[in-house]
Each structure stands twice: as C-alpha cells, then as structure tokens.
Design a protein around this motif. Structure first.
Motif, mmCIF file in Angstrom:
data_model
loop_
_atom_site.group_PDB
_atom_site.id
_atom_site.type_symbol
_atom_site.label_atom_id
_atom_site.label_comp_id
_atom_site.label_asym_id
_atom_site.label_seq_id
_atom_site.Cartn_x
_atom_site.Cartn_y
_atom_site.Cartn_z
ATOM 1 N N ALA A 90 0.835 -1.207 0.000
ATOM 2 C CA ALA A 90 0.000 0.000 0.000
ATOM 3 C C ALA A 90 0.870 1.257 0.000
ATOM 4 N N LEU A 91 1.860 1.277 0.867
ATOM 5 C CA LEU A 91 2.759 2.429 0.943
ATOM 6 C C LEU A 91 3.575 2.583 -0.338
ATOM 7 N N GLU A 92 4.029 1.452 -0.875
ATOM 8 C CA GLU A 92 4.846 1.489 -2.093
ATOM 9 C C GLU A 92 4.063 2.031 -3.287
ATOM 10 N N SER A 93 2.748 1.866 -3.267
ATOM 11 C CA SER A 93 1.934 2.361 -4.374
ATOM 12 C C SER A 93 1.995 3.878 -4.492
ATOM 13 N N GLY A 94 2.307 4.551 -3.382
ATOM 14 C CA GLY A 94 2.416 6.005 -3.378
ATOM 15 C C GLY A 94 1.120 6.722 -3.055
ATOM 16 N N SER A 95 -0.010 6.034 -3.167
ATOM 17 C CA SER A 95 -1.300 6.701 -2.952
ATOM 18 C C SER A 95 -1.486 7.233 -1.532
ATOM 19 N N PRO A 96 -1.146 6.456 -0.481
ATOM 20 C CA PRO A 96 -1.334 6.987 0.876
ATOM 21 C C PRO A 96 -0.578 8.292 1.125
ATOM 22 N N ALA A 97 0.535 8.483 0.421
ATOM 23 C CA ALA A 97 1.327 9.704 0.616
ATOM 24 C C ALA A 97 0.600 10.940 0.112
ATOM 25 N N ASN A 98 -0.446 10.750 -0.690
ATOM 26 C CA ASN A 98 -1.214 11.888 -1.186
ATOM 27 C C ASN A 98 -2.253 12.389 -0.181
ATOM 28 N N ALA A 99 -2.499 11.608 0.872
ATOM 29 C CA ALA A 99 -3.493 11.993 1.868
ATOM 30 C C ALA A 99 -3.022 13.212 2.649
ATOM 31 N N LEU A 100 -3.977 13.996 3.139
ATOM 32 C CA LEU A 100 -3.629 15.185 3.917
ATOM 33 C C LEU A 100 -3.078 14.827 5.289
ATOM 34 N N ARG A 101 -3.345 13.592 5.718
ATOM 35 C CA ARG A 101 -2.724 13.086 6.936
ATOM 36 C C ARG A 101 -1.628 12.106 6.543
ATOM 37 N N ASN A 102 -0.512 12.116 7.258
ATOM 38 C CA ASN A 102 0.564 11.172 6.982
ATOM 39 C C ASN A 102 0.268 9.830 7.641
ATOM 40 N N PHE A 103 0.240 8.773 6.839
ATOM 41 C CA PHE A 103 -0.015 7.428 7.344
ATOM 42 C C PHE A 103 1.285 6.634 7.386
ATOM 43 N N ASN A 104 1.482 5.915 8.494
ATOM 44 C CA ASN A 104 2.648 5.026 8.554
ATOM 45 C C ASN A 104 2.181 3.573 8.474
ATOM 46 N N LYS A 105 3.132 2.681 8.422
ATOM 47 C CA LYS A 105 2.824 1.261 8.244
ATOM 48 C C LYS A 105 1.965 0.720 9.381
ATOM 49 N N ASP A 106 2.280 1.091 10.611
ATOM 50 C CA ASP A 106 1.516 0.579 11.762
ATOM 51 C C ASP A 106 0.052 1.009 11.698
ATOM 52 N N GLU A 107 -0.189 2.235 11.272
ATOM 53 C CA GLU A 107 -1.569 2.720 11.174
ATOM 54 C C GLU A 107 -2.338 1.980 10.083
ATOM 55 N N ILE A 108 -1.659 1.697 8.985
ATOM 56 C CA ILE A 108 -2.308 0.966 7.894
ATOM 57 C C ILE A 108 -2.665 -0.450 8.339
ATOM 58 N N ILE A 109 -1.753 -1.085 9.051
ATOM 59 C CA ILE A 109 -2.040 -2.421 9.591
ATOM 60 C C ILE A 109 -3.220 -2.352 10.551
ATOM 61 N N GLU A 110 -3.249 -1.305 11.364
ATOM 62 C CA GLU A 110 -4.345 -1.127 12.329
ATOM 63 C C GLU A 110 -5.695 -1.028 11.616
ATOM 64 N N ILE A 111 -5.729 -0.307 10.494
ATOM 65 C CA ILE A 111 -6.973 -0.185 9.732
ATOM 66 C C ILE A 111 -7.362 -1.531 9.140
ATOM 67 N N TYR A 112 -6.396 -2.250 8.590
ATOM 68 C CA TYR A 112 -6.691 -3.581 8.043
ATOM 69 C C TYR A 112 -7.313 -4.480 9.115
ATOM 70 N N ILE A 113 -6.779 -4.413 10.313
ATOM 71 C CA ILE A 113 -7.303 -5.257 11.409
ATOM 72 C C ILE A 113 -8.733 -4.830 11.771
ATOM 73 N N LYS A 114 -8.996 -3.532 11.723
ATOM 74 C CA LYS A 114 -10.341 -3.039 12.075
ATOM 75 C C LYS A 114 -11.418 -3.549 11.110
ATOM 76 N N LEU A 115 -11.011 -3.984 9.929
ATOM 77 C CA LEU A 115 -11.993 -4.503 8.978
ATOM 78 C C LEU A 115 -12.674 -5.772 9.491
ATOM 79 N N TRP A 116 -12.076 -6.376 10.512
ATOM 80 C CA TRP A 116 -12.643 -7.616 11.070
ATOM 81 C C TRP A 116 -13.519 -7.352 12.276
ATOM 82 N N GLU A 117 -13.663 -6.085 12.680
ATOM 83 C CA GLU A 117 -14.477 -5.773 13.857
ATOM 84 C C GLU A 117 -15.960 -6.004 13.547
#
Length: 384
Positions: free
Chosen positions: A357-384
């Motif tokens: 996801a990070l390598e794609s470059g798209s997250p870097a376009n967001a107005l908030r800076n996302f790091n790897k841990d936050e992206i993993i956290e969002i992926y995990i939340k998909l199972w809530e």
C-alpha cells in the motif's frame, strides 16, 4: 501555484450517445480492435458497437477475454491479437477492466519488452487512437491517464500512468449501464464515490478538480441507492454515469489516497473486486483521514446535506464518517468474512499488504501522513 488540467479530447454523453460514434471513428483506420468481456458479447453490447463499424465500412476484431481485473497475461494476448490482425485503433467496451486493458494493449502494441518493465514510469509514448465506452458507472477510466494491471508473477497490482494513456474519445451512454447487476452497481458506484472523496481530500487537489469532485460526490450520494433499488431508472443511471465521469476527471487531475492504496493489495492477494475492497475500506479509512484536514471533510458533509449549523467542523467530519458507514450498510456492501476470506491468511499478509500500500504512493497523497503501523491497524479493524 500553477496546475495542469487533463481531459480527453472529446466526450460524448447522454442517453443514446453511442449513436453519435460513427463520425468520430470514420478516419481512424480500416480495422478496430474491440476490447471487452464475454458478457458484453453475450448480451449484445459488442454488437451495438460493431454495427456502427459496419456502417462505416470499418472491419474489426473482438478480444473479449477481459473477464476480471486485467493481468499482464491478458494484456500480452490482446497485443498479439492487435498486431497479428493488423488493427489500427482500439475501442474499449465494458467496466474499468476492459478499458484499463485496452490502454495497456495500446501502449504495449508500440513498445518493447513486457508491461511489467514499465511499472512506476510515466507513459509518454503515443498509443493507437482509443475510444472508451464504459458500461458501469464507476472507475472513470474513460477519462483518466491511469491503468492498473496485475503482475501475476509477483502478485502485485501495477499502476501505470501518463497522458498518452488517456482515451481520445469517451462515450458515456447510461443505456449501457442498465444491465449492471445491483451488487456490481454498488461496487462500481462506491469506487466512483471514493475517487471523488479522495480527489477532494488529496494534497494534490486543485480548484478545478475540486469542482468536479464535489459535484460527483453529490450526484453519486443522491443516486446510488436509487439505482440499487431500481436499475431501470434511466435518469438516475444517467446521473451516476455523470458522477463517475466527474469523479474520474477529478482524481485524474488530483489523486487518490489511502483507500485506493490499501485496496489494491486486498484485490491482488485475495482477488476481491476493486470496487468491493474500496467499499469495505472507505468508512474505516475516512475515520483516520479526517484528522488531516477537518475543513475539507466538513465541506463534503455540507455538500451531501448532512451538516447542521450547530455542528463544529470536526462534528461534521465525524458525521460524514458515520453516514458513509451506514450508506455502505444500506447498499449491502459485504464484509471480508462474508466474502469467505480466511482471517488467519489475511493476518499473515498484513505486513506485505501495508508495505505494498505504501509502495503504491497513494497513501502519501493523503492530507494526513499514514505510517505502516496505522495501515495495519486499519486492516485489522476490517474484522471488527
């Protein structure tokens, strides 16, 4: 700040717009390659296009093997058909997959090596004349300089981009979308909504892209549930087609951000359709993204009519997240569990998905800076 704004040379839009195609292809060559999928052939949509070519005295070859998201293998076969049958231009008919495939086929028909060699490069090589006729209101690929092709060897979705990949003519006729099943209508519609929201909340947003993005958000929010319930509502289908078109123009000149960055790995690894993975991610990603620029998300809330004067901008942005979450539930967006994805396998791939996801470059376009841990956290939340 100076901005460049790109659009196709021509756009034909409206109910029955396909009937205006003839004069636009008469001088483009004596043979066309129609790139589509076999469903379009079976239900007669390919024939609607070929009949027009017959009237023009233009011969054609049909390549209708783009039945899922396009791969390097599909592109390679399409290039062989184009070259071996001496085609001169391309007509793409279908959802985002045939249109993306057609762009790649056009590019590789005049390029050496394999398409995998060009990942991440800006494509400037002039490709054969390309007509794009969308049959879904979703990807906006008919008006963008992007194509996404799966690298089958590395299990990665490659993003290729460049002005040369943009279709010269887009034919946006809602009559082609009427046969789209409800689930596909939803998936493609939320894909378009995501394009518009991300374009408006990107670091690369510009005044003209904002105009198209906000208009698209309103059209889609107002009409997607209508066509989900009644696919024969032609006016709503037309509004959705325009919304997808506007969203495509918006992100083509701005960018996508976190949702698309996280969506592509889910699609590549678990073969979830692109629009579905976007829909699954949208509300969770927005929940994190609003901290980047509350005002922009509040403006979206105002655009779709959920803002109240007593609200602060933060409250409006938070309301947007909850409304989008409910919107997706109303439209019966499936969960990962309902898609029969194995949770353990999903967790085993968290690192790879976050890195991709990070390598794609798209997250870097967001107005908030996302790091790897936050992206993993969002992926995990998909199972809530």
């Amino acid at each position: 700040m100076n901005n460049i704004f790109l659009m196709p040379s021509k756009i034909l839009s409206g109910i029955g717009a396909i009937n205006q195609l003839e004069p636009h292809v008469r001088n483009k060559g004596d043979k066309a390659l129609i790139v589509s999928d076999n469903i379009m052939t079976k239900i007669g949509n390919v024939e609607r296009v070929s009949n027009i070519l017959d009237k023009c005295g233009i011969s054609y070859e049909v390549y209708d093997e783009v039945n899922s998201e396009p791969t390097d293998v599909v592109v390679e076969k399409g290039v062989a058909v184009f070259q071996q049958t001496n085609c001169k231009f391309i007509i793409a008919l279908g959802g985002g997959s045939p249109i993306d495939a057609a762009k790649a086929i056009g590019f590789m028909s005049v390029s050496s090596g394999k398409i995998n060699d060009y990942m991440g490069e800006v494509i400037n090589t002039e490709i054969p004349y390309l007509v794009a006729i969308p049959t879904t209101a979703g990807t906006g690929s008919e008006v963008t300089q992007f194509t996404i092709i799966t690298d089958t060897e590395n299990n990665v979705k490659m993003l290729l981009k460049g002005p040369a990949l943009m279709p010269k003519l887009a034919v946006v006729d809602p009559e082609f979308t009427v046969t789209t099943p409800p689930a596909v209508t939803v998936a493609t519609g939320i894909d378009a909504l995501t394009h518009a929201i991300e374009a408006y909340t990107s670091k690369r947003a510009q005044p003209l892209s904002d105009v198209f993005a906000l208009s698209a958000i309103k059209r889609i929010y107002d009409n997607l549930n209508v066509v989900f319930k009644n696919g024969q509502n032609m006016q709503a289908r037309y509004e959705m087609s325009l919304g997808a078109l506007e969203a495509g123009i918006a992100f083509n000149n701005s960018s996508v951000t976190i949702v698309h960055g996280m969506s592509r790995p889910i699609g590549a690894i678990f073969h979830v359709p692109h629009g579905v993975s976007n829909a699954i991610l949208l509300a969770k990603c927005l929940e994190y993204a609003i901290a980047g620029h509350v005002t922009r998300f509040a403006e979206i809330a105002k655009t779709i009519g959920i803002y109240k004067e007593t609200m602060s901008e933060l409250e409006a942005a938070q309301k947007l997240v909850s409304v989008i979450e409910q919107f997706c539930k109303t439209l019966q967006v499936p969960t990962l569990e309902e898609l029969k994805i194995n949770r353990d396998e999903f967790y085993r791939n968290l690192d790879k998905m976050a890195e991709d996801a990070l390598e794609s470059g798209s997250p870097a376009n967001a107005l908030r800076n996302f790091n790897k841990d936050e992206i993993i956290e969002i992926y995990i939340k998909l199972w809530e």
